[in-house]
Design a protein around this motif. Sequence first.
Motif, PDB file in Angstrom:
ATOM      1  N   SER A 118      46.972  58.398  39.427  1.00 13.97           N
ATOM      2  CA  SER A 118      46.532  58.932  40.722  1.00 13.97           C
ATOM      3  C   SER A 118      45.098  58.538  41.026  1.00 13.97           C
ATOM      4  N   LEU A 119      44.260  58.430  39.987  1.00 13.77           N
ATOM      5  CA  LEU A 119      42.875  58.027  40.226  1.00 13.77           C
ATOM      6  C   LEU A 119      42.800  56.577  40.692  1.00 13.77           C
ATOM      7  N   ALA A 120      43.634  55.708  40.109  1.00 13.82           N
ATOM      8  CA  ALA A 120      43.679  54.308  40.559  1.00 13.82           C
ATOM      9  C   ALA A 120      44.116  54.227  42.014  1.00 13.82           C
ATOM     10  N   LEU A 121      45.081  55.045  42.396  1.00 18.17           N
ATOM     11  CA  LEU A 121      45.558  55.027  43.784  1.00 18.17           C
ATOM     12  C   LEU A 121      44.518  55.608  44.736  1.00 18.17           C
ATOM     13  N   ASP A 122      43.723  56.583  44.257  1.00 14.90           N
ATOM     14  CA  ASP A 122      42.616  57.095  45.078  1.00 14.90           C
ATOM     15  C   ASP A 122      41.604  55.988  45.351  1.00 14.90           C
ATOM     16  N   ILE A 123      41.311  55.195  44.331  1.00 15.98           N
ATOM     17  CA  ILE A 123      40.351  54.094  44.485  1.00 15.98           C
ATOM     18  C   ILE A 123      40.895  53.058  45.469  1.00 15.98           C
ATOM     19  N   GLU A 124      42.168  52.771  45.368  1.00 17.28           N
ATOM     20  CA  GLU A 124      42.772  51.812  46.291  1.00 17.28           C
ATOM     21  C   GLU A 124      42.705  52.322  47.726  1.00 17.28           C
ATOM     22  N   GLU A 125      42.978  53.614  47.911  1.00 19.70           N
ATOM     23  CA  GLU A 125      42.930  54.166  49.256  1.00 19.70           C
ATOM     24  C   GLU A 125      41.502  54.232  49.785  1.00 19.70           C
ATOM     25  N   LEU A 126      40.535  54.499  48.911  1.00 15.97           N
ATOM     26  CA  LEU A 126      39.128  54.471  49.324  1.00 15.97           C
ATOM     27  C   LEU A 126      38.769  53.084  49.846  1.00 15.97           C
ATOM     28  N   ALA A 127      39.180  52.055  49.118  1.00 18.76           N
ATOM     29  CA  ALA A 127      38.891  50.683  49.543  1.00 18.76           C
ATOM     30  C   ALA A 127      39.536  50.383  50.889  1.00 18.76           C
ATOM     31  N   LYS A 135      40.497  42.563  48.094  1.00 11.50           N
ATOM     32  CA  LYS A 135      40.040  42.555  46.704  1.00 11.50           C
ATOM     33  C   LYS A 135      38.604  43.064  46.612  1.00 11.50           C
ATOM     34  N   PHE A 136      38.304  43.711  45.505  1.00 11.47           N
ATOM     35  CA  PHE A 136      36.965  44.254  45.300  1.00 11.47           C
ATOM     36  C   PHE A 136      36.656  44.244  43.805  1.00 11.47           C
ATOM     37  N   TYR A 137      35.356  44.321  43.490  1.00  9.36           N
ATOM     38  CA  TYR A 137      34.914  44.446  42.106  1.00  9.36           C
ATOM     39  C   TYR A 137      34.892  45.930  41.737  1.00  9.36           C
ATOM     40  N   LEU A 138      35.121  46.209  40.471  1.00  7.64           N
ATOM     41  CA  LEU A 138      35.179  47.591  40.007  1.00  7.64           C
ATOM     42  C   LEU A 138      34.352  47.736  38.740  1.00  7.64           C
ATOM     43  N   VAL A 139      33.505  48.767  38.708  1.00  4.41           N
ATOM     44  CA  VAL A 139      32.686  49.052  37.530  1.00  4.41           C
ATOM     45  C   VAL A 139      32.831  50.527  37.187  1.00  4.41           C
ATOM     46  N   GLY A 140      33.079  50.823  35.909  1.00  5.99           N
ATOM     47  CA  GLY A 140      33.166  52.202  35.444  1.00  5.99           C
ATOM     48  C   GLY A 140      32.229  52.421  34.276  1.00  5.99           C
ATOM     49  N   TYR A 141      31.460  53.498  34.330  1.00 11.03           N
ATOM     50  CA  TYR A 141      30.477  53.817  33.289  1.00 11.03           C
ATOM     51  C   TYR A 141      30.978  55.014  32.482  1.00 11.03           C
ATOM     52  N   ILE A 155      46.764  48.569  39.648  1.00  8.13           N
ATOM     53  CA  ILE A 155      46.447  47.797  40.865  1.00  8.13           C
ATOM     54  C   ILE A 155      45.642  46.543  40.516  1.00  8.13           C
ATOM     55  N   PRO A 156      46.045  45.768  39.525  1.00 12.95           N
ATOM     56  CA  PRO A 156      45.251  44.584  39.153  1.00 12.95           C
ATOM     57  C   PRO A 156      45.146  43.572  40.285  1.00 12.95           C
ATOM     58  N   HIS A 157      46.143  43.563  41.188  1.00  8.32           N
ATOM     59  CA  HIS A 157      46.143  42.619  42.307  1.00  8.32           C
ATOM     60  C   HIS A 157      45.035  42.905  43.316  1.00  8.32           C
ATOM     61  N   ARG A 158      44.406  44.088  43.226  1.00  2.00           N
ATOM     62  CA  ARG A 158      43.337  44.425  44.161  1.00  2.00           C
ATOM     63  C   ARG A 158      41.951  44.094  43.601  1.00  2.00           C
ATOM     64  N   LEU A 159      41.881  43.655  42.360  1.00  2.41           N
ATOM     65  CA  LEU A 159      40.591  43.465  41.713  1.00  2.41           C
ATOM     66  C   LEU A 159      40.126  42.013  41.763  1.00  2.41           C
ATOM     67  N   ASN A 278      46.241  39.976  30.596  1.00  2.20           N
ATOM     68  CA  ASN A 278      45.104  39.449  31.345  1.00  2.20           C
ATOM     69  C   ASN A 278      45.389  39.546  32.842  1.00  2.20           C
ATOM     70  N   PRO A 279      44.580  40.299  33.585  1.00  4.37           N
ATOM     71  CA  PRO A 279      44.821  40.425  35.027  1.00  4.37           C
ATOM     72  C   PRO A 279      44.429  39.172  35.801  1.00  4.37           C
ATOM     73  N   PHE A 280      43.738  38.251  35.146  1.00  2.00           N
ATOM     74  CA  PHE A 280      43.286  37.025  35.808  1.00  2.00           C
ATOM     75  C   PHE A 280      43.737  35.798  35.005  1.00  2.00           C
ATOM     76  N   PRO A 281      45.037  35.545  34.944  1.00  2.00           N
ATOM     77  CA  PRO A 281      45.545  34.439  34.112  1.00  2.00           C
ATOM     78  C   PRO A 281      45.093  33.068  34.577  1.00  2.00           C
ATOM     79  N   ASN A 282      44.729  32.960  35.854  1.00  3.16           N
ATOM     80  CA  ASN A 282      44.275  31.679  36.389  1.00  3.16           C
ATOM     81  C   ASN A 282      42.757  31.601  36.482  1.00  3.16           C
TER      82      ASN A 282
END
Length: 344
Positions: A118-127, A135-141, A155-159, A278-282
């Motif tokens: 649900s937290l990942a989906l909240d972040i997607e909806e915020l974006a 697509k956006f960059y994501l940083v978590g501390y 939601i790796p396709h959004r990163l 790996n979310p970025f195979p290419n």
Amino acid sequence: MYREITLFLLIGLVAWAYQAIQPPPPKICGSPDGPPITASRIKLRDGRHLAYKEHGVPKEMAKHKLIFVHGFSSCRLDEPLVTQLSPEVVEELGVYSVSFDKPGYGESDPHPNRTMKSLALDIEELADQLGIGPKFYLVGYSMGGHAVWSCLKYIPHRLAGATLMAPVINYWWPGLPANLSKEAYNLMLPQDQWALRVAHHMPFLVYWWNTQKLFPASAVISRRPENFSPQDLQILQKIARRQHHKAVATQQGVFESLHRDMRIGFGKWEFDPLDLDNPFPNNEGNVHLWMGDEDRLVPVIVQRYVAKRLPWIKYNEVAGAGHLFGYADGISEAIVRALLDGHK
């Protein structure tokens, strides 16, 4: 007669115990007995509100857009990346950042049914509601790292890229070797070991355990100095002005902020991060993990294992640094540049 008295006393004891472990209802922002609403907020699909704060260049002019997820006992006001860059570097990079209050923190509505997903989906909806783009960059501390793992899963396709800064780990991840997990777990103060045991095995007792006076509760919550490295103690003096942010973070109540974070972060996860692909195979993006080698809250030995287990993560270890290294001079620029520069 004695049987009836015993039964009456037993019922009374059970009722008292049940009442003792129940947290008080949260003081919802904007309600008659709750804090006032002062932040910008969006309304999510399920009716909850998410509070946020924007930093850097206007998003309409930004070359790079970043979402920052705060840690334990923090809030949207704690964004140690773009806010610490010089105006010249911000303009050069064209970077925009938005930090937000996780559910139950600051001025975001609580979410009693919150999960990792649900937290990942909240972040997607915020974006989406802020028009950040596909697509956006994501940083978590620290505890915000859980959101990064969740977004890498759901939601790796959004990163466009992601960074984990001193991410708190769950000692019960299935992929962690038992001997390593035990070694790292035993590095914590005994009272923190017990706090995590309660959160994992008896989550319904988290509120009671961390508010009772019979046994020492979480040393992280009480900010025991033993949990801070020499560098951390210096940084705490530097960021003393931010200490009032803790009161903002928990103004709706400690249960739906701190304790909910503990129940989710150290409970049973819906997935094992060590099984992620790996979310970025290419090579179209990258994932960084930054750690201080003197971190007393998150054992560095576990992060080294994570980096070896997931070779697509770019591991960066800072010598002499503790858990608060993100606030050290020059670190924020290094982290942002490494994330935006991709594989270079």
